[in-house]
Design a protein around this motif. Structure first.
Motif, PDB file in Angstrom:
ATOM      1  N   LEU A 113       5.830   1.500  45.176  1.00 40.75           N
ATOM      2  CA  LEU A 113       6.843   0.878  44.318  1.00 40.75           C
ATOM      3  C   LEU A 113       6.376   0.918  42.873  1.00 40.75           C
ATOM      4  O   LEU A 113       5.178   0.838  42.605  1.00 40.75           O
TER       5      LEU A 113
ATOM      6  N   GLU B 209       4.506  -6.390  38.303  1.00 40.57           N
ATOM      7  CA  GLU B 209       4.034  -7.227  39.418  1.00 40.57           C
ATOM      8  C   GLU B 209       3.998  -8.681  39.011  1.00 40.57           C
ATOM      9  O   GLU B 209       3.618  -9.020  37.892  1.00 40.57           O
TER      10      GLU B 209
ATOM     11  N   GLU C 153       3.284  -8.054  49.247  1.00 41.60           N
ATOM     12  CA  GLU C 153       2.513  -8.712  50.304  1.00 41.60           C
ATOM     13  C   GLU C 153       2.820 -10.199  50.296  1.00 41.60           C
ATOM     14  O   GLU C 153       3.280 -10.746  49.295  1.00 41.60           O
TER      15      GLU C 153
HETATM   16  P1  AMP Z   1      -2.024  -6.068  48.385  1.00 39.49           P
HETATM   17  O1  AMP Z   1      -3.395  -6.409  48.914  1.00 39.49           O
HETATM   18  O2  AMP Z   1      -1.032  -5.686  49.438  1.00 39.49           O
HETATM   19  O3  AMP Z   1      -1.514  -7.083  47.397  1.00 39.49           O
HETATM   20  O4  AMP Z   1      -2.247  -4.784  47.454  1.00 39.49           O
HETATM   21  C1  AMP Z   1      -3.141  -4.818  46.378  1.00 39.49           C
HETATM   22  C2  AMP Z   1      -2.508  -4.195  45.178  1.00 39.49           C
HETATM   23  O5  AMP Z   1      -2.105  -2.847  45.477  1.00 39.49           O
HETATM   24  C3  AMP Z   1      -1.230  -4.888  44.719  1.00 39.49           C
HETATM   25  O6  AMP Z   1      -1.494  -5.962  43.882  1.00 39.49           O
HETATM   26  C4  AMP Z   1      -0.485  -3.773  44.036  1.00 39.49           C
HETATM   27  O7  AMP Z   1      -0.966  -3.613  42.701  1.00 39.49           O
HETATM   28  C5  AMP Z   1      -0.880  -2.555  44.819  1.00 39.49           C
HETATM   29  N1  AMP Z   1       0.152  -2.235  45.811  1.00 39.49           N
HETATM   30  C6  AMP Z   1       0.213  -2.667  47.091  1.00 39.49           C
HETATM   31  N2  AMP Z   1       1.310  -2.192  47.714  1.00 39.49           N
HETATM   32  C7  AMP Z   1       1.967  -1.442  46.815  1.00 39.49           C
HETATM   33  C8  AMP Z   1       3.165  -0.659  46.855  1.00 39.49           C
HETATM   34  N3  AMP Z   1       3.904  -0.545  47.968  1.00 39.49           N
HETATM   35  N4  AMP Z   1       3.523   0.013  45.746  1.00 39.49           N
HETATM   36  C9  AMP Z   1       2.783  -0.070  44.614  1.00 39.49           C
HETATM   37  N5  AMP Z   1       1.644  -0.775  44.516  1.00 39.49           N
HETATM   38  C10 AMP Z   1       1.230  -1.463  45.596  1.00 39.49           C
END
Ligand code: AMP
Ligand code: GLY
Length: 440
Positions: free
Chosen positions: A195, A199, A290
């Motif tokens: 995506l 954020e 998330e």
């Molecule tokens: P999460 O542990 O799932 O929060 O992922 C860590 C970081 O990865 C997030 O804060 C985002 O910056 C990045 N991220 C996770 N999923 C996505 C996604 N589907 N698209 C873009 N960036 C993502």
């Protein structure tokens, strides 16, 4: 509160978030004794630390029984995913936090994806695989060449790779299954659509089908200025974000918060606790990156100072299943948090280094401890993230200036911190001369 006997409260955890929770609770007239387990040098100043690990659920429950502690609040995700709340409830104890089943929103990214699919909650498209070969075959078939690879399970921030090419995505899948992330995290891998957008982290107190108003914050995950270097637990935060509007808050409430709370109820695992959604504000609207099942660290350090409502009242009402009776009210006053970390973090770092200057902080800023402990009359480092310096201000620029002024008074050998926290929100007129790391 204010009537009846003061209630003794236990905060489980040892980070900046837990010191901030304890600090906020200390302001409640209804709180009697305040305990932290295991706590840090900061929680020891405002309460009593219990020498129990946050994973020692029987030990924690034993302490609650023997000391007659009336309410427990669980800070980190580990004990929640391990069933701490279930164990406390089964023993008839009041506890604030989600059950193990509800904590799956955070503890299993694959489960959370299926949940969002069932309830029409906007999120990145994803597919889950149990073998590297299946995941790689999928990557080779995708039309997009970018993807996000996520290990299922709690991986302490090490389980996500944002891949810019198919080759990077394949390598990330291989490293998940080769044990490069903690073993509890490797049973499945998610290959997710990448995506783009801004954020934001949003938080609400949830009790079954009821959810309080969201509060929003931005955090900084990379160790270096301008988002360079490896991911960390979080190097700073500010709240509210400059782009957070009433309109956006309403959309997020209607499309995400309410369906999540209702979906957890209808699936038979009602959520009670702090729901934390990491969102991407995309051109098609906000989408979930998330879920977490607790306050963020360092986001807690900038949102709890904005909470007007008595925190004890909220936590107690949540634990008793009557959160809807409490009006949760946030001030609009901007707050900024700068994390001071040990040189080398998130890799290897020294501990036992003396920290000076905490007592020289003026009234304009507060310090929340994380990786610290007392050594006689000194405070020494005891972890990667050592302290959070937090300040509020009439605008985000003033809050930022006050936070960095606080930072300039604190020193320890090897101290590192980011110099760009909230800079984009403060704008040019508030560029300030920042102190040198390690300086006094
Ligand atoms: P999460 O542990 O799932 O929060 O992922 C860590 C970081 O990865 C997030 O804060 C985002 O910056 C990045 N991220 C996770 N999923 C996505 C996604 N589907 N698209 C873009 N960036 C993502
Ligand atoms: N600040 C990110 C987290 O608490 O997970």
């Amino acid at each position: 509160m204010g009537v009846g006997n003061p209630l003794d409260v236990l905060v489980i955890g040892s980070g900046g978030r837990e010191h901030a929770i304890a600090w906020k609770l200390r302001q409640s007239p209804g709180v009697g004794r305040l305990y932290a387990a295991p706590g840090n040098a900061g929680t020891a100043e405002i309460g009593e630390n219990l020498n129990l690990r946050d994973s020692d659920i029987p030990g924690l429950l034993g302490a609650v029984r023997s000391r007659g502690i009336g309410l427990t609040v669980v800070g980190p995700e580990g004990p929640l995913a391990a069933g701490c709340v279930d164990a406390f409830r089964a023993d008839g104890r009041l506890v604030f936090g989600p059950t193990q089943a509800a904590a799956r929103l955070e503890s299993s990214k694959a489960w959370a994806k299926l949940f969002m699919g069932r309830h029409g909650i906007p999120t990145a498209k994803a597919a889950a695989f149990r073998t590297a070969a299946d995941a790689i075959a999928h990557i080779d078939r995708m039309t997009e060449s970018t993807a996000v690879i996520k290990a299922d399970g709690l991986a302490a921030g090490k389980g996500v790779v944002v891949a810019n090419s198919r080759a990077e995505a394949r390598n990330a899948v291989a490293s998940v299954f080769s044990g490069a992330v903690p073993s509890s995290a490797i049973s499945q891998v998610l290959v997710e659509e990448r995506l783009t957008g801004t954020e934001v982290s949003v938080f609400a107190f949830v009790d079954g089908g009821y959810a309080s108003e969201w509060v929003a914050a931005c955090d900084y995950k990379r160790v270096g200025d301008n988002d360079t270097g490896p991911n960390t637990g979080g190097m700073g935060a500010y709240s509210p974000p400059e782009f957070w509007t009433q309109d956006l808050a309403r959309t997020v409430r209607k499309n995400i918060l309410e369906p999540v709370a209702a979906g957890m109820v209808s699936d038979g695992s009602p959520f009670t606790g702090v729901l934390y959604a990491g969102l991407m504000l995309t051109r098609e609207g906000p989408k979930v990156i998330e879920f977490n099942c607790r306050l963020g660290d360092p986001e807690a350090q900038v949102i709890l100072p904005r909470l007007h409502t008595d925190l004890l009242e909220i936590l107690l009402a949540g634990a008793e299943g009557r959160l809807r009776d409490v009006a949760v009210d946030w001030s609009g006053r901007p707050h900024v948090c700068v994390v001071l970390a040990s040189g080398g973090y998130p890799g290897k770092y020294r501990t036992g280094v003396e920290v000076t200057g905490i007592d020289r902080l003026g009234a304009g800023a507060v310090v929340f401890h994380a990786g610290t402990k007392r050594d006689g009359d000194r405070v020494v480092t005891n972890g990667g993230r050592v302290l959070s310096v937090v300040a509020g201000g009439a605008d985000v620029g003033a809050a930022r200036a006050a936070a960095y002024e606080g930072v300039s008074r604190i020193a320890f050998e090897g101290m590192i911190f980011r110099r760009d926290i909230a800079q984009r929100a403060a704008g040019r007129s508030h560029r300030i001369g920042l102190p040198r790391p390690g300086g006094s």
